[in-house]
Each structure stands twice: as C-alpha cells, then as structure tokens.
Design a protein around this motif. Structure first.
Motif, PDB file in Angstrom:
ATOM      1  N   UNK A 180     -45.924  15.929   5.945  1.00 56.33           N
ATOM      2  CA  UNK A 180     -46.206  16.609   4.689  1.00 56.33           C
ATOM      3  C   UNK A 180     -47.321  15.865   3.958  1.00 56.33           C
ATOM      4  N   UNK A 181     -48.269  16.624   3.436  1.00 60.89           N
ATOM      5  CA  UNK A 181     -49.206  16.081   2.462  1.00 60.89           C
ATOM      6  C   UNK A 181     -48.863  16.692   1.111  1.00 60.89           C
ATOM      7  N   UNK A 182     -49.220  15.984   0.044  1.00 60.12           N
ATOM      8  CA  UNK A 182     -48.798  16.470  -1.273  1.00 60.12           C
ATOM      9  C   UNK A 182     -49.671  15.901  -2.375  1.00 60.12           C
ATOM     10  N   UNK A 183     -49.840  16.709  -3.425  1.00 61.95           N
ATOM     11  CA  UNK A 183     -50.519  16.278  -4.646  1.00 61.95           C
ATOM     12  C   UNK A 183     -49.787  16.889  -5.828  1.00 61.95           C
ATOM     13  N   UNK A 184     -49.543  16.089  -6.852  1.00 57.37           N
ATOM     14  CA  UNK A 184     -49.022  16.570  -8.129  1.00 57.37           C
ATOM     15  C   UNK A 184     -49.981  16.095  -9.215  1.00 57.37           C
ATOM     16  N   UNK A 197     -53.793  12.583 -11.627  1.00 57.50           N
ATOM     17  CA  UNK A 197     -53.002  12.671 -10.408  1.00 57.50           C
ATOM     18  C   UNK A 197     -51.746  11.825 -10.575  1.00 57.50           C
ATOM     19  N   UNK A 198     -50.612  12.468 -10.431  1.00 52.16           N
ATOM     20  CA  UNK A 198     -49.324  11.806 -10.613  1.00 52.16           C
ATOM     21  C   UNK A 198     -48.654  11.458  -9.290  1.00 52.16           C
ATOM     22  N   UNK A 199     -49.098  12.096  -8.228  1.00 52.57           N
ATOM     23  CA  UNK A 199     -48.525  11.841  -6.904  1.00 52.57           C
ATOM     24  C   UNK A 199     -49.551  12.267  -5.880  1.00 52.57           C
ATOM     25  N   UNK A 200     -49.764  11.433  -4.892  1.00 52.67           N
ATOM     26  CA  UNK A 200     -50.772  11.735  -3.862  1.00 52.67           C
ATOM     27  C   UNK A 200     -50.304  11.175  -2.533  1.00 52.67           C
ATOM     28  N   UNK A 201     -49.935  12.072  -1.649  1.00 51.65           N
ATOM     29  CA  UNK A 201     -49.604  11.670  -0.281  1.00 51.65           C
ATOM     30  C   UNK A 201     -50.644  12.278   0.652  1.00 51.65           C
ATOM     31  N   UNK A 202     -51.673  11.510   0.932  1.00 51.81           N
ATOM     32  CA  UNK A 202     -52.750  11.960   1.834  1.00 51.81           C
ATOM     33  C   UNK A 202     -53.291  13.318   1.394  1.00 51.81           C
ATOM     34  N   UNK A 203     -53.428  13.485   0.062  1.00 52.04           N
ATOM     35  CA  UNK A 203     -53.777  14.790  -0.495  1.00 52.04           C
ATOM     36  C   UNK A 203     -55.176  15.272  -0.198  1.00 52.04           C
ATOM     37  N   UNK A 204     -56.075  14.396   0.222  1.00 56.79           N
ATOM     38  CA  UNK A 204     -57.450  14.819   0.513  1.00 56.79           C
ATOM     39  C   UNK A 204     -57.625  15.280   1.957  1.00 56.79           C
ATOM     40  N   UNK A 239     -42.433   9.657 -10.633  1.00 57.53           N
ATOM     41  CA  UNK A 239     -42.580  10.884  -9.842  1.00 57.53           C
ATOM     42  C   UNK A 239     -42.385  10.572  -8.362  1.00 57.53           C
ATOM     43  N   UNK A 240     -43.003   9.491  -7.907  1.00 48.71           N
ATOM     44  CA  UNK A 240     -42.861   9.094  -6.505  1.00 48.71           C
ATOM     45  C   UNK A 240     -41.408   8.789  -6.161  1.00 48.71           C
ATOM     46  N   UNK A 241     -40.703   8.173  -7.106  1.00 49.83           N
ATOM     47  CA  UNK A 241     -39.296   7.845  -6.862  1.00 49.83           C
ATOM     48  C   UNK A 241     -38.458   9.099  -6.676  1.00 49.83           C
ATOM     49  N   UNK A 242     -38.862  10.191  -7.275  1.00 52.45           N
ATOM     50  CA  UNK A 242     -38.136  11.446  -7.117  1.00 52.45           C
ATOM     51  C   UNK A 242     -38.544  12.185  -5.837  1.00 52.45           C
ATOM     52  N   UNK A 243     -39.832  12.165  -5.500  1.00 49.64           N
ATOM     53  CA  UNK A 243     -40.321  12.977  -4.387  1.00 49.64           C
ATOM     54  C   UNK A 243     -40.172  12.307  -3.027  1.00 49.64           C
ATOM     55  N   UNK A 244     -40.405  11.014  -2.953  1.00 47.83           N
ATOM     56  CA  UNK A 244     -40.389  10.343  -1.653  1.00 47.83           C
ATOM     57  C   UNK A 244     -39.081  10.527  -0.884  1.00 47.83           C
TER      58      UNK A 244
END
Length: 505
Positions: A115-119, A127-134, A99-104
C-alpha cells in the motif's frame, strides 16, 4: 341411668345440629344478597369519595400540588444538534506522528503487494502521512477523479449535450430523410424525457414526437428514412489498452457520441455485456419512437436505419432537439457508479470542448492539460485511458490527494460540483455496501471517497472531517495484491475510519 343420660345427650346434639343446619340453610339462601351488598359497598365507597368534593367543596389539606414532569414543560432553550460541527479554521491540525500511530497498524495488505498512502490537511496542504506517496501506481477507477476535474474545468459544470434531428440528404419523391445527430449524450432514454433524472434526462420518444410535429408543420406525409450521424467521435472506438475480456464482460464498449443508458441494454443490469454499436442501437430506438409518433400524422418510417457515410451534417435544418443532464450531474453519476463508458465519453467531450478531435488520445491529453492548468504536478503521470480500466495508467497517491484537495479547497470553485459525487461510506454508490462491520462502522456516513478495483489493484481516495473538525484528504493505493484476498478492502476502509475518528492534535 347412664343409658338415660346418654339418650338425652344424643337428643341434645341432634337438636343443636338441626339448629346449625337451619342457620346454614338460611345463610346459603341469602348468599347472593350478601354478595350483592358487599359489591355495592365496594363500589359506593370510591364513588362517594369522588363525588363528595363536588358536593361539599374541596377538602382542606396541607398536601403540596402535584409537580408537572419536566418532559411536559416547554423547553427554555434549543437542544444541541447531533451531527458534524461546522468546519473551523481554528480546528487543530493533526500531529503527523499521531496519524501514523493510527494508520500504520491497520494499513496492511492481505497477502502480497504493498500500500502507498498520503494524508494531507485540506486547508494548508500539510502532509500528515506519507507512505511512499510519490511512487507511481496503477490507480484503477481513481482515474475518474482526474476525468471529473477535467470535465468540470474544460466543459463547465452547467453545460449540456444536445441530441438533434436535422433534415437529411435528398431522397426519392414522397420520402424524406432525417438525421439523428449524436452530441455526446450517452445517457439517453428510450421513452419520454425525464427531466428529474440524469439517466434518461433526454428521451428519444420526446425527440421523435418533436420531429413528427416539425414534419407535420411542413405539410409532409409519407415515408421517413432515419440516418445516424456519430461523427463527433473519431479514431478507434475501442482503446487498445483495454483487455478484450473486460470488453466482453461489459466493463466498457466501443465509444460513440450517443447511446442509450450509458450503452447498456438494461440500465438495471450493470454486469451484462453492452451493445457493441450504441449509436445504431440509439438510431433504432429513435426510429421505433418515430413510427409510433407518426402513425396518426401520416408519417411512416423505413425499416432500415443507416449510418451516415461520414459527411458532416452541419447544413441541415434542425427539426428537434433534446438536451442531457448537466455535466455536473453526469460527473456525479460517473463517480457514484464508476461507469467506465461515461468516463471515457466525458474525456472525449473535454477534448472536443478544447477544439480537439473526439478521440481517445485527445481525451488523455485534455485531462493532463486541465490538471496542469490547476497547478497539479503531472510529472511521471501516465494515462493509458481516462476511466482507469487500463493497467497502463500510472499515478501517485500524492497526485490524487492533490486532486481531491483541489476539489474541496482549490481556487477553481467549479470543481466543488464534484463533491456530491463522492460515494458516502455505508450509504451511496460504490461504498454503499462497505463500512457495515464492527471495524469500520464508525466511518459510515463520514468517509467520502472514490473507489478503484482491478484484479490486483485497490484504491480509495477522498476526504473526511476528523474528530477535531479538521478536513483531511487522503489517497490509499494497493498494487501487486493477492487476487481475491478478502482483507484488502477492509484495510483501506479501516484506515479511512481511523482518520474520521482521529483527535490527533
């Protein structure tokens, strides 16, 4: 001698020329007949071939019969439907690294900001993807997801709001007063009730006709004075957290518990300033309908519409009543159109349903209480309003993903009513004009998400079924963005499209 021979040859040639000339003349004269004969033969031969079998019987031949084309045959099985397969618990959960390979590579800002993000996997919550999601972020209109959940829980998806007309205070002899009582329906129409619609489901013209019928049954003829009771909402009508420029631009308006067209002069013009006193505007429209309906019944209407002086009208006799579309339908409209006025109204009505005053502060508290009742962590969450227009709101991408997960997979099935309200990529609502270029077209019809946009803020939170048939929820939030930068919306749309095409197991 030679001369004599020469003369004889000349005579012979002349005789021969006359012969051929005569023959040629004969042929020319007979040419039409010849052509006709050839034409008849040309037509007769095929006709004879067609007619002969009928006279002599079928020709004996060893040729194989002509095969019927496959496309003319009756099918022996049903064709496979082209669409999204039903969800299966056996569908593989995506691998976070994939998932990270697709979104990053695509989740990048255009200019400044982050951008912050959570999948998350909707079924398990993994949690499949977390970019500073909290991290807390300004969410813009993604706040309406919180309000939608609160209204469906706190009021109920099938509930409706009533707009009533009751008998008013005593008036001079030969006159009567009637009170138009706001019950939270800000989607009133000026005409007849349109029960197939959400906006205009309850019509003031219908309410006026009912009122005249009741007055006529009482034997009343004379002048009617119209009063307006908007006491269901209290406190400041305008949230001090809103920018006056946004109010002037028509993003919202002072809040009242009754309004025409979600407090718009023209429901088709969503970019125009709104009336600053929607309750009195509704009262004037009702009075006009009452005048029309009462003309044949001997009922006239006083020219001035007056606001009740704040005293409740609970003791009045009900003369007429119309009801709004359901809360579920209103929530869907709010999410599709991202209407700030309707969102704030639903927040206040959630507070009223809980026995609290219909104020802005009570609305914010009611939303937080309903989220806590769902088990969604609200720690660190700040609510400056319930529509997302205020810059003081602070909510994390992780909290939004949990809200979407509660709608799609939570135990409280009342929340499922919000699913239809999520705009569909490339088709409906605030996503209707997105997902139309080459980089995002594959997400059209698949991504369903609530949008959010302010000057330096963009957000997208929703759900999608990936290529393996797994339901995923996501939230992407951008803050501190360069105003007017064109690449930020496409970045979020491309990220959601990447999830839709993810065979990341």
């Amino acid at each position: 001698m030679s001369g004599t021979r020469g003369t004889a040859r000349a005579r012979g040639k002349l005789s021969t020329g006359k012969f051929f000339t005569g023959k040629l003349s004969t042929l020319v004269r007979g040419w039409p007949i010849l052509l006709l004969t050839v034409l008849l033969l040309a037509l007769a031969l095929p006709a004879g071939m067609l007619i002969a079998p009928a006279l002599t019987g079928p020709a004996q031949s060893s040729a194989q019969p002509v095969q019927t084309p496959a496309w003319q045959l009756v099918p022996n099985r049903l064709s496979v439907p082209q669409g999204i397969d039903p969800l299966s618990s056996a569908a593989p959960v995506p691998v976070p690294a994939d998932v990270a390979a697709r979104l990053d590579p695509v989740l990048k800002t255009d200019g400044g900001g982050t951008f912050t993000a959570v999948v998350q996997d909707a079924a398990t919550g993994k949690v499949l993807y977390d970019r500073n999601g909290a991290a807390n972020r300004i969410p813009a209109s993604n706040m309406k997801l919180l309000t939608a959940v609160a209204a469906l829980r706190g009021i109920g998806p099938g509930e409706r709001f009533s707009t009533r007309v009751i008998t008013g205070p005593a008036a001079a002899a030969g006159t009567r007063s009637v009170v138009l009582v706001g019950g939270g329906d800000v989607l009133l129409g000026a005409g007849e009730s349109a029960e197939a619609k959400v906006l205009g489901h309850a019509g003031l013209a219908t309410l006026a006709k009912q009122t005249v019928d009741s007055l006529r049954k009482d034997g009343f003829k004379g002048q009617v004075r119209v009063l307006v009771d908007d006491s269901l909402f209290s406190g400041p009508a305008l949230n001090p957290a809103w920018s006056p420029d946004d109010v002037a631009a028509g993003e919202t308006a002072p809040l009242f518990p009754l309004a025409l067209n979600s407090a718009r002069f023209d429901p088709a013009d969503t970019a125009a300033p709104r009336p600053q006193d929607s309750a009195m505007a509704a009262g004037s429209a009702f009075a006009a309908g009452l005048k029309t309906a009462g003309a044949a019944a001997g009922v006239t209407v006083a020219p001035a519409v007056v606001r009740l002086d704040g005293k409740p009208t609970a003791g009045g006799k009900v003369l007429a009543e119309v009801q709004s579309a359901t809360v579920s339908q209103q929530v869907d409209l709010m999410l599709q159109t991202s209407d700030n006025y309707l969102a704030e109204t639903l927040g206040r009505m959630t507070a009223v349903a809980a026995g609290q005053p219909g104020t802005s502060d009570a609305a914010k508290a009611a939303v937080l209480n309903e989220l806590a009742g769902l088990g969604i962590p609200t720690g660190g969450m700040v609510t400056a309003d319930v529509s997302g227009l205020a810059l003081g709101n602070q909510v994390s991408a992780r909290q939004f993903a949990e809200v979407v997960r509660a709608i799609t997979n939570g135990k409280d099935t009342r929340l499922r009513a919000a699913l239809a309200g999520f705009p569909v990529a490339g088709l409906t609502g605030t996503l209707g004009d997105r997902y139309i270029d080459e980089s995002t077209a594959e997400g059209a019809g698949l991504v369903r998400a609530k949008t959010g946009t302010l000057n330096t803020v963009i957000a997208l939170s929703g759900y999608v079924v990936d290529a393996d048939g797994r339901l995923l929820v996501f939230s992407f939030i951008g803050n501190g963005l360069t105003p007017g930068a064109e690449g930020n919306k496409p970045a979020l749309d491309t990220a959601a499209t990447a999830l839709a095409g993810c065979g990341c197991s």
